[in-house]
Enzyme design. Structure first.
Site, PDB file in Angstrom:
ATOM      1  N   ARG A  17       2.044  14.906  -4.697  1.00  0.00           N
ATOM      2  CA  ARG A  17       3.390  14.321  -4.648  1.00  0.00           C
ATOM      3  C   ARG A  17       3.883  13.895  -6.033  1.00  0.00           C
ATOM      4  NH1 ARG A  17       2.752   9.840  -0.200  1.00  0.00           N
ATOM      5  NH2 ARG A  17       0.703   9.783  -1.206  1.00  0.00           N
ATOM      6  N   ASN A  35       4.021  13.015   2.308  1.00  0.00           N
ATOM      7  CA  ASN A  35       2.904  13.566   3.069  1.00  0.00           C
ATOM      8  C   ASN A  35       3.231  13.540   4.551  1.00  0.00           C
ATOM      9  OD1 ASN A  35       1.195  14.117   0.948  1.00  0.00           O
ATOM     10  ND2 ASN A  35       0.039  12.206   1.114  1.00  0.00           N
TER      11      ASN A  35
END
Length: 778
Positions: A17, A35
């Site tokens: 990320r 996520n």
């Protein structure tokens, strides 16, 4: 326009990320990344061409530890984003995610704990997005701090700043902590009394105990390790006695690679393994002189190699650096039991082994032993001896047909694992031990239950070995009954072959492959014990086309523990063998065992037992204390001869032709006996035996008219044999070995899934000599 990118694979716990955030910001894009239970989700405002550029760059520039399986792109209802941000993860949708293994201490974190000016100097739980525990601390998906055992630990202001700073390598590092928000160490006496929680005091007291020749137990990533001074013979002897582990090799933890390579020969590929994120134990050839003072004969009796590793956690690094010499580092368990991984287990079970016990208050969810790897000396063929911490549980590849099947395989009994094919992903559990003790069976069930919880699913079918006496087979029957699903039995050696075929993407090719499957034991469809098999694979079908000639399987489980029994079974009727055999038995044993042989009905074709027989005849091992000991000693003996003389022998113990691809086992042993009687050196006989096995493969391959050979089974953990096969048979034949899995029974569960896909798919015609029992649950 707004687009949604859904990425699957190993994309959580690897800094994915933050990477997407930085990439999107560099491209001046607006949107979000998060996520999910099924991967990573990106929403972005852009035109289609820009999104395609973003996708290409994500694939090309992803973090080194990421493994992207797929990227799905779809236009969605427009969303007006003001910036690009990382948003809170959403545990929605079906869990479909490759699980990230635990990652070894990275260089940057190691530098910090060694730097007195750094605020993490000496801190035993220093991590970042590039290192630290992942799989072992995961309670639920997706991977975020609240779903791990880091949840109870709040971050201090400094750690919070790092966590939200895009320029910091701890940007969104879920395991982040420091001495101001610490994971706490505790030091216990063997009596269970806690004596201190002061970290620097714990390190110093541990070093004092190690220097005095005593043992400590230390909580690592996957469980407890037992440490003692590897240069102190008395300390090692005491550890062996306490652990009831008389001769099995012990791993050695070196503080740094410079000291390690003074004791061991170290090639670049071995260095790469040792310093990789997996950081396994690596088997290395020891040098003639050991400057560290290492007591090699006590650590690995009779062997040419040492299993060595580098510190893979900050705590181990602090201890190893402070001690300054190599340490024995072996699994924290009682012999035959699974590794201890809770503080309570350690205080209960390790108090009789360790003088001090170092615990901490970050829980381990999934226990794991250390992975063990070796490389063959000439061709550098990787051989995984144990697949666990750092390597398990995700398997990347392969060419298994029917990849959307949802099927659970429970493997075999020794070197147990389970495997699950679910939602397009394949998972093979870490090594879970031999399922012969209640404790190991309990651990197997607990790890399986954890998987079922993570993915919130149950399989459509369960697979098992055909041996009804295995715990794993009995558990398969139990689960099939509870879930009301079919149970499918898969023959042991076909599963071995299917595993190596799938790893090498050979399952759907038209050309025939000869499987060479050699191990210690596996239930055969004729009711005998197989272990020296030649199985031809073509058009999705398996056919046993040859094997080593049967000999008596004596006294059940006693036979693998006493190589002298294999020698008795194979050499009893060979002229002149009595003088070699009789001294290995008392008069009472001789009279009893020879009568048992006459009455025996159970036969075996096991190459593992053949190794035992030869090792016993050569005087290397009459009884063993660990599985495979005799074979290791025989390989080491032969390797010493080959190191001096090369792969030059033309002598072997086979007749000129083999009848119906049957290898005359007793004739091989007769050749060994004759050479012993002729006074040939033991090393030369050991090498000739290995060359004989190579020639047996060549002879059967010629008879079958195949060019492709695939090898599986515990015998192919033998690096000398692997190299000699490649030296002698390439390039006339294409040789295929395991890549990500061990050739031992750890690969059986994966092979069961690969075999099942052949049974159920309509794309190939399945013809097999060995019946597959497909039944509804009992």
């Amino acid at each position: 326009m707004t687009f949604h990118l859904h990425l699957t694979g190993q994309v959580q716990g690897v800094g994915f990320r933050p990477f997407v955030w930085q990439l999107a910001r560099s491209m001046k894009l607006k949107g979000t990344v998060s996520n999910g239970a099924d991967g990573v989700h990106i929403y972005v405002n852009a035109d289609l061409q820009t999104v395609r550029v973003l996708t290409r760059r994500i694939r090309a520039e992803a973090p080194a530890l990421a493994r992207i399986q797929s990227v799905k792109l779809a236009e969605v209802e427009p969303i007006d984003f003001g910036d690009f941000t990382i948003v809170e993860s959403q545990a929605v949708g079906q869990a479909s995610l490759l699980l990230t293994p635990d990652l070894a201490l990275c260089d940057a974190c190691r530098a910090e704990i060694s730097d007195p000016a750094n605020r993490r100097f000496g801190y035993a739980f220093t991590t970042c997005t590039h290192c630290g525990p992942r799989y072992s601390i995961l309670r639920r998906l997706p991977y975020d701090r609240p779903t791990t055992t880091m949840a109870p630990f709040g971050m201090c202001a400094d750690c919070e700043r790092e966590y939200h700073d895009p320029s910091n390598r701890r940007f969104y590092a879920q395991t982040n902590s420091c001495p101001n928000c610490l994971v706490e160490l505790s030091l216990f006496l063997a009596s269970g009394q806690c004596i201190t929680r002061d970290q620097s005091n714990i390190i110093q007291q541990s070093i004092d105990v190690l220097a005095s020749g005593r043992t400590i137990a230390v909580k690592g990533i996957g469980g407890f390790l037992l440490l003692c001074d590897a240069t102190n013979a008395d300390a090692i002897h005491q550890l062996r006695e306490r652990k009831h582990r008389p001769t099995k090799p012990l791993a050695v933890l070196y503080p740094n690679i410079d000291q390690l390579q003074q004791d061991c020969f170290l090639a670049d590929d071995e260095r790469a393994l040792l310093t990789s994120p997996a950081s396994p134990i690596v088997a290395l050839d020891k040098r003639p002189e050991l400057p560290s003072g290492l007591v090699a004969d006590q650590i690995a009796p009779g062997l040419n190699q040492l299993g060595v590793m580098l510190p893979y956690t900050p705590l181990l690094a602090l201890l190893a650096d402070a001690f300054g010499k190599p340490l024995v580092a072996t699994s924290g368990n009682r012999s035959g039991s699974p590794i201890c991984y809770t503080n309570e287990q350690a205080l209960d079970q390790l108090s009789a082994v360790a003088d001090l016990i170092v615990t901490h208050n970050r829980d381990i969810v999934v226990p794991q032993d250390d992975s063990v790897v070796r490389l063959s000396p000439v061709f550098r063929q990787p051989i995984i001896l144990r697949r666990s911490r750092g390597l398990a549980p995700t398997v990347m590849m392969t060419d298994i047909p029917h990849s959307n099947a949802n099927v659970l395989a429970l493997g075999a009994s020794l070197k147990s694992t389970f495997a699950w094919q679910l939602r397009g992903n394949t998972y093979v559990s870490q090594y879970l031990g031999d399922l012969e003790s209640y404790d190991t069976q309990t651990s197997f069930r607990a790890t399986l239950d954890h998987f079922l919880t993570l993915f919130d699913a149950k399989p459509d079918a369960v697979l098992a070995d055909q041996h009804e006496g295995y715990f794993s087979t009995q558990l398969a029957h139990e689960l099939a009954n509870i879930w009301g699903i079919p149970l499918v039995s898969i023959q042991h050696h076909e599963a071995h072959l299917a595993a190596v075929l799938a790893e090498n993407k050979l399952m759907e090719q038209a050309e025939p492959v000869l499987g060479v499957i050699w191990d210690g034991t596996g239930y055969g469809t004729d009711g005998q014990i197989w272990g020296g098999e030649f199985i031809k694979y073509q058009h999705g079908g398996f056919e046993r086309v040859g094997h080593f000639a049967y000999f008596d399987a004596l006294l059940g489980d006693k036979m693998p523990r006493e190589p002298r029994l294999s020698a008795l079974s194979l050499a009893f009727n060979i002229p002149g063998a009595d003088e070699l055999l009789r001294p290995k038995f008392t008069e009472k044993e001789w009279n009893l065992y020879t009568k048992v042989g006459v009455q025996n009905k159970l036969k075996t074709s096991s190459v593992g037992r053949l190794f035992d027989a030869v090792a016993a005849l050569l005087g290397l091992a009459d009884k063993v204390s660990y599985e495979g000991e005799a074979a290791l000693l025989l390989e080491s003996c032969a390797a010493r001869y080959v190191r001096v003389n090369g792969y030059t022998t033309s002598q072997h113990y086979l007749p000129e032709t083999l009848l119906k691809a049957q290898v005359p086992t007793q004739a091989i042993v007769a050749g060994v006996v004759n050479d012993l009687q002729a006074g040939l050196p033991v090393g030369q006989i050991a090498a000739t035996f290995h060359y004989t096995l190579v020639q047996a493969v060549a002879a059967v391959a010629r008879q079958m008219g195949v060019q492709q050979l695939a090898f599986s089974g515990g015998v192919f953990q033998n690096a000398l044999l692997v190299d000699w096969l490649r030296y002698e048979l390439e390039p006339a034949y294409q040789l295929h070995f395991h890549q990500q899995l061990s050739p031992n029974d750890e690969c059986i569960s994966f092979g069961q899934i690969a075999q099942y896909t052949l049974i159920t798919t309509n794309t190939v015609h399945v013809k097999t000599e060995t019946a597959h029992v497909l039944s509804h649950s009992r």
